[in-house]
Design an enzyme around this catalytic site. Structure first.
Site, short mmCIF file in Angstrom:
data_model
loop_
_atom_site.label_atom_id
_atom_site.label_comp_id
_atom_site.label_asym_id
_atom_site.label_seq_id
_atom_site.Cartn_x
_atom_site.Cartn_y
_atom_site.Cartn_z
N GLY A 70 0.86 -1.16 0.00
CA GLY A 70 0.00 0.00 0.00
C GLY A 70 0.90 1.22 0.00
O GLY A 70 1.89 1.24 -0.72
N SER A 97 5.97 -5.44 -0.80
CA SER A 97 5.94 -4.04 -1.21
C SER A 97 6.21 -3.10 -0.02
O SER A 97 7.31 -3.11 0.52
CB SER A 97 4.60 -3.77 -1.90
OG SER A 97 4.62 -2.56 -2.58
N ALA A 98 5.25 -2.29 0.42
CA ALA A 98 5.47 -1.41 1.57
C ALA A 98 5.89 -2.21 2.81
O ALA A 98 6.75 -1.77 3.59
CB ALA A 98 4.23 -0.60 1.88
N HIS A 142 9.34 -3.33 -6.36
CA HIS A 142 8.80 -3.02 -7.71
C HIS A 142 9.88 -2.37 -8.57
O HIS A 142 9.59 -1.45 -9.34
CB HIS A 142 7.59 -2.07 -7.63
CG HIS A 142 6.44 -2.58 -6.81
ND1 HIS A 142 5.56 -3.54 -7.28
CD2 HIS A 142 6.01 -2.27 -5.57
CE1 HIS A 142 4.63 -3.77 -6.36
NE2 HIS A 142 4.89 -3.01 -5.31
N GLU A 174 9.78 -7.34 -9.55
CA GLU A 174 8.55 -8.07 -9.22
C GLU A 174 8.71 -9.55 -9.56
O GLU A 174 9.01 -9.90 -10.71
CB GLU A 174 7.38 -7.48 -9.99
CG GLU A 174 7.06 -6.06 -9.54
CD GLU A 174 5.90 -5.44 -10.32
OE1 GLU A 174 5.50 -6.00 -11.35
OE2 GLU A 174 5.41 -4.39 -9.87
#
Lengths: 235, 235
Positions: free
Chosen positions: A90, A122-123, A159, A194
């Site tokens: 997020g 991710s985050a 990413h 990714e």
């Protein structure tokens, strides 16, 4: 002993949420009945409940229950007693703000260092580094600090995207941005594409997945590392 | 009366620095002999001197001298006595940190509101909005605040990029990021494509260049505005 999976993304193109990681997660969380989920990054502003429900659907496929940390009155207690922890993606500014404001950054770091199996995407991966300063996210809220968990001794760029050589766009490439980071900071940065993830077992850090990762160090030419590379000496 | 040009980018593909804007700048700065340049955003970590020299070369083509604000002992004095001001692009976090730490954010806002002709490109445009929270830049330094000049009543996203419909990349699109901003903030955001700029004369704000711009408001479908649109009522 640290036991961490740090993934560039939760989702690959044309796949379900966490799909490509499920075999790995079944192994990673094999001692856990219930995963504690940290939904604070709220992608697209989704509610904590909705985000937790989405994660529960994915983990149900490997017969794991999921409970959101926001369901606990005592969030520190929840962290300290978790069998396994997942922090989803997020917005990293929102996630880091929440962790600092709730006083959870230190506790989360401690339980991970003490061996609670952790998954970040991710985050949730970004915060495993020393600071969140190589996130791709917009600063949509102002965090009390950019410091993060420091359970690995370098920073991450999830990413990670190679420059588009056909583009006429004049905004900075990802590599340019990371080089700018190194005009002010000495911490190495790992650009994680990714489909790649890091497997951390104790002090051993291994690059997993099928892709290379790109290592950026201050005043050095970036370096490509192959899958299965040992990153334990990167610091 | 405010007299401001706010450009998405300093440079178009295959063009020289500021080239596409020079006819406009000749008019904008016609009463100025010397432009005060604010080099703090330091793209790629370039030195203040080198950045100022690059800008001086561009402005020499329209017979303007350029002096870097870092050459002054009293930077507040420099702002208050400038004939015209240009803030160049680079990293918005670095720029905003420097402006706050040197106590210049308020003074710069005042002199612009009082009519000193101002040009911003990229990061130098970003700071014209209410906050820097819709920048594309990496948080490579920690600013004391995200507040910016507020010489226009909305936020900007420079270098605005439309989603690449052929991409398999799972990182957020620019539109998704701006929507996330609106999960926490009510300020409208103008996505300004490269080649577009805003012309601000007093309270009148006009979209210039050949391209549409994209307006994002909280809880509303984004809207495309044509060149020459009047943005004075956007707030």
């Amino acid at each position: 002993m640290k036991n961490i999976l740090i993934a560039s993304t939760s989702t690959l193109a044309n796949e379900e949420f966490l799909e490509y990681l499920l075999p790995e997660l079944e192994h990673h969380f094999h001692n856990c009945t219930t995963i504690l989920f940290i939904p604070y990054a709220r992608p697209g502003g989704i509610s904590h409940d909705d985000y937790t429900a989405k994660v529960a659907m994915a983990f149900a496929k490997i017969n794991k229950k999921v409970k959101g940390i926001h369901e606990f009155e005592d969030v520190t207690f929840a962290l300290k007693n978790a069998e396994g922890i997942f922090t989803g993606g997020g917005n990293t500014f929102v996630l880091v703000s929440q962790l600092h404001k709730k006083g959870l950054m230190t506790t989360l770091s401690e339980v991970i260092k003490n061996g609670t199996p952790y998954l970040g995407t991710s985050a949730g991966s970004n915060i495993c580094g020393l600071t969140m300063q190589t996130t791709n996210d917009m600063p949509i809220v102002y965090p009390p600090s950019f410091q993060t968990l420091g359970v690995i001794p370098f920073n991450l760029n999830p990413h990670y995207l190679d420059p588009d050589l056909n583009s006429n766009h004049m905004g900075e490439t990802r590599e340019t941005r990371i080089k700018e980071f190194h005009a002010y900071n000495t911490v190495p940065v790992l650009g994680l594409r990714e489909g790649s993830w890091l497997d951390v077992k104790g002090e051993k850090i291994t690059l997993k997945g099928n892709l290379n990762a790109r290592v950026f160090k201050q005043n050095q030419v970036p370096e490509e590392l192959e899958a299965e590379s040992d990153l334990s000496s990167l610091k």
